[in-house]
Design an enzyme around this catalytic site. Structure first.
Site, PDB file in Angstrom:
ATOM      1  N   ARG A  68      -2.644 -10.280  32.600  1.00  0.00           N
ATOM      2  CA  ARG A  68      -2.394 -10.408  34.043  1.00  0.00           C
ATOM      3  C   ARG A  68      -3.419 -11.339  34.688  1.00  0.00           C
ATOM      4  O   ARG A  68      -3.094 -12.093  35.595  1.00  0.00           O
ATOM      5  CB  ARG A  68      -2.434  -9.020  34.716  1.00  0.00           C
ATOM      6  CG  ARG A  68      -1.204  -8.188  34.375  1.00  0.00           C
ATOM      7  CD  ARG A  68      -1.382  -6.751  34.782  1.00  0.00           C
ATOM      8  NE  ARG A  68      -1.524  -6.573  36.209  1.00  0.00           N
ATOM      9  CZ  ARG A  68      -2.132  -5.547  36.764  1.00  0.00           C
ATOM     10  NH1 ARG A  68      -2.680  -4.609  36.025  1.00  0.00           N
ATOM     11  NH2 ARG A  68      -2.203  -5.455  38.072  1.00  0.00           N
ATOM     12  N   LYS A  95      -6.050  -5.471  47.104  1.00  0.00           N
ATOM     13  CA  LYS A  95      -4.952  -5.750  48.047  1.00  0.00           C
ATOM     14  C   LYS A  95      -4.234  -4.467  48.489  1.00  0.00           C
ATOM     15  O   LYS A  95      -4.040  -4.246  49.667  1.00  0.00           O
ATOM     16  CB  LYS A  95      -3.897  -6.678  47.410  1.00  0.00           C
ATOM     17  CG  LYS A  95      -4.384  -8.064  47.086  1.00  0.00           C
ATOM     18  CD  LYS A  95      -3.234  -8.978  46.653  1.00  0.00           C
ATOM     19  CE  LYS A  95      -2.531  -8.531  45.386  1.00  0.00           C
ATOM     20  NZ  LYS A  95      -3.360  -8.547  44.173  1.00  0.00           N
ATOM     21  N   ARG A 110      -1.631   3.196  34.698  1.00  0.00           N
ATOM     22  CA  ARG A 110      -0.406   2.405  34.842  1.00  0.00           C
ATOM     23  C   ARG A 110      -0.202   1.614  33.552  1.00  0.00           C
ATOM     24  O   ARG A 110      -1.178   1.097  33.018  1.00  0.00           O
ATOM     25  CB  ARG A 110      -0.608   1.425  36.002  1.00  0.00           C
ATOM     26  CG  ARG A 110       0.347   1.609  37.147  1.00  0.00           C
ATOM     27  CD  ARG A 110      -0.039   0.786  38.336  1.00  0.00           C
ATOM     28  NE  ARG A 110       0.084  -0.654  38.135  1.00  0.00           N
ATOM     29  CZ  ARG A 110      -0.060  -1.557  39.106  1.00  0.00           C
ATOM     30  NH1 ARG A 110      -0.322  -1.165  40.328  1.00  0.00           N
ATOM     31  NH2 ARG A 110       0.057  -2.832  38.866  1.00  0.00           N
ATOM     32  N   ARG A 138      -8.811   2.220  37.062  1.00  0.00           N
ATOM     33  CA  ARG A 138      -7.787   2.641  38.029  1.00  0.00           C
ATOM     34  C   ARG A 138      -6.854   3.677  37.421  1.00  0.00           C
ATOM     35  O   ARG A 138      -6.421   3.553  36.292  1.00  0.00           O
ATOM     36  CB  ARG A 138      -6.979   1.414  38.457  1.00  0.00           C
ATOM     37  CG  ARG A 138      -5.835   1.741  39.386  1.00  0.00           C
ATOM     38  CD  ARG A 138      -5.381   0.537  40.155  1.00  0.00           C
ATOM     39  NE  ARG A 138      -4.589  -0.383  39.370  1.00  0.00           N
ATOM     40  CZ  ARG A 138      -4.065  -1.501  39.872  1.00  0.00           C
ATOM     41  NH1 ARG A 138      -4.282  -1.828  41.136  1.00  0.00           N
ATOM     42  NH2 ARG A 138      -3.345  -2.287  39.119  1.00  0.00           N
ATOM     43  N   ARG A 195       3.285 -15.168  44.415  1.00  0.00           N
ATOM     44  CA  ARG A 195       2.438 -15.233  43.217  1.00  0.00           C
ATOM     45  C   ARG A 195       2.612 -16.543  42.472  1.00  0.00           C
ATOM     46  O   ARG A 195       1.947 -16.751  41.471  1.00  0.00           O
ATOM     47  CB  ARG A 195       2.801 -14.102  42.279  1.00  0.00           C
ATOM     48  CG  ARG A 195       1.888 -12.877  42.398  1.00  0.00           C
ATOM     49  CD  ARG A 195       2.434 -11.851  41.429  1.00  0.00           C
ATOM     50  NE  ARG A 195       1.520 -10.899  40.934  1.00  0.00           N
ATOM     51  CZ  ARG A 195       1.388  -9.658  41.402  1.00  0.00           C
ATOM     52  NH1 ARG A 195       2.032  -9.268  42.446  1.00  0.00           N
ATOM     53  NH2 ARG A 195       0.583  -8.812  40.802  1.00  0.00           N
TER      54      ARG A 195
END
Ligand code: AMP
Length: 215
Positions: free
Chosen positions: A168, A13, A157, A127, A88
């Site tokens: 998540r 996204k 992160r 990532r 969400r």
């Protein structure tokens, strides 16, 4: 042009929104980015949100809805916006529908980035984010561990730690996936295969979205 990008964590996204923002010249509203800025600046909202974020949970709906409304009411949204990371939950989706009616902003379409679960885990665990310029990159693209844009240090992160990623994904399946059906009932939906390369996904998005470009 008002577009809502929907997809699992790691579906691309943020990457695609940054490209679409340039292509269509409309602001990219990413609730995760706004929240990270609030946390970094130590605001009251940041203080309330940080715990949920670090655990891979969702920040309460009332805080998110208030934050999004304040953002979409800013003058730069007159020509449109690209929403990323919101809604969400079903409650946020309903809140968005009521809010856009109230402030007379029509949502053109929802875009669903469809991606296999294995791809999500691979992308999120690879990532890295640049500490200096916040650019997002992947271990496969790293040059000697430095940011390809500014040479800054790349870090993981906190919510990309493996056990938080699993949480998540669970939260996504329970709370966010039902939003896809909500969008299919209430809006035009463009389905995209987001397992492909960045360029292929961008091209599919451009083809799918051109008819909503009102500039
Ligand atoms: P993201 O960058 O979109 O993956 O968001 C990072 C984190 O911010 C999420 O894991 C949530 O904790 C929080 N967050 C972002 N957007 C929302 C939202 N719309 N509702 C609730 N929490 C959110």
């Amino acid at each position: 042009m008002r577009i809502v990008l929907l997809g699992a964590p790691g579906s691309g996204k943020g990457t695609q929104a940054a490209l679409l923002k340039e292509m269509y010249g409309i602001p990219h509203i990413a609730t995760g980015d706004i929240l990270r800025t609030e946390v970094a600046e130590g605001t009251e909202l940041g203080g309330k949100a940080e715990r949920y974020m670090n655990e891979g949970g969702l920040v309460p709906d009332d805080l998110i809805l208030e934050m999004v409304e304040a953002r979409v009411r800013r003058p730069d949204t007159r020509r449109g916006w690209l929403m990323d990371g919101f809604p969400r939950t079903l409650e946020q989706a309903e809140g968005l529908r009521i809010m856009t009616e109230r402030i007379e902003q029509r949502v053109d379409a929802g875009v669903i980035l469809n991606v296999d679960p294995e791809v999500v885990v691979r992308r999120l665990s690879g990532r890295r984010v640049c500490e200096s310029c916040q650019a997002v990159t992947n271990v496969s693209e790293m040059r000697a561990g430095a940011c390809p844009l500014c040479g800054g240090k790349l870090v993981l992160r906190p919510d990309d730690e493996p056990q938080v990623v699993r949480r998540r994904i669970e939260v996504f399946e329970q709370q966010t996936r039902p939003v896809f059906e909500y969008f299919r009932e209430h809006y035009d939906v463009v389905d995209i295969d987001a397992s492909k390369t960045v360029d292929q996904v961008t091209e599919a998005l451009r083809r799918g979205l051109d008819r909503y470009d009102h500039s």
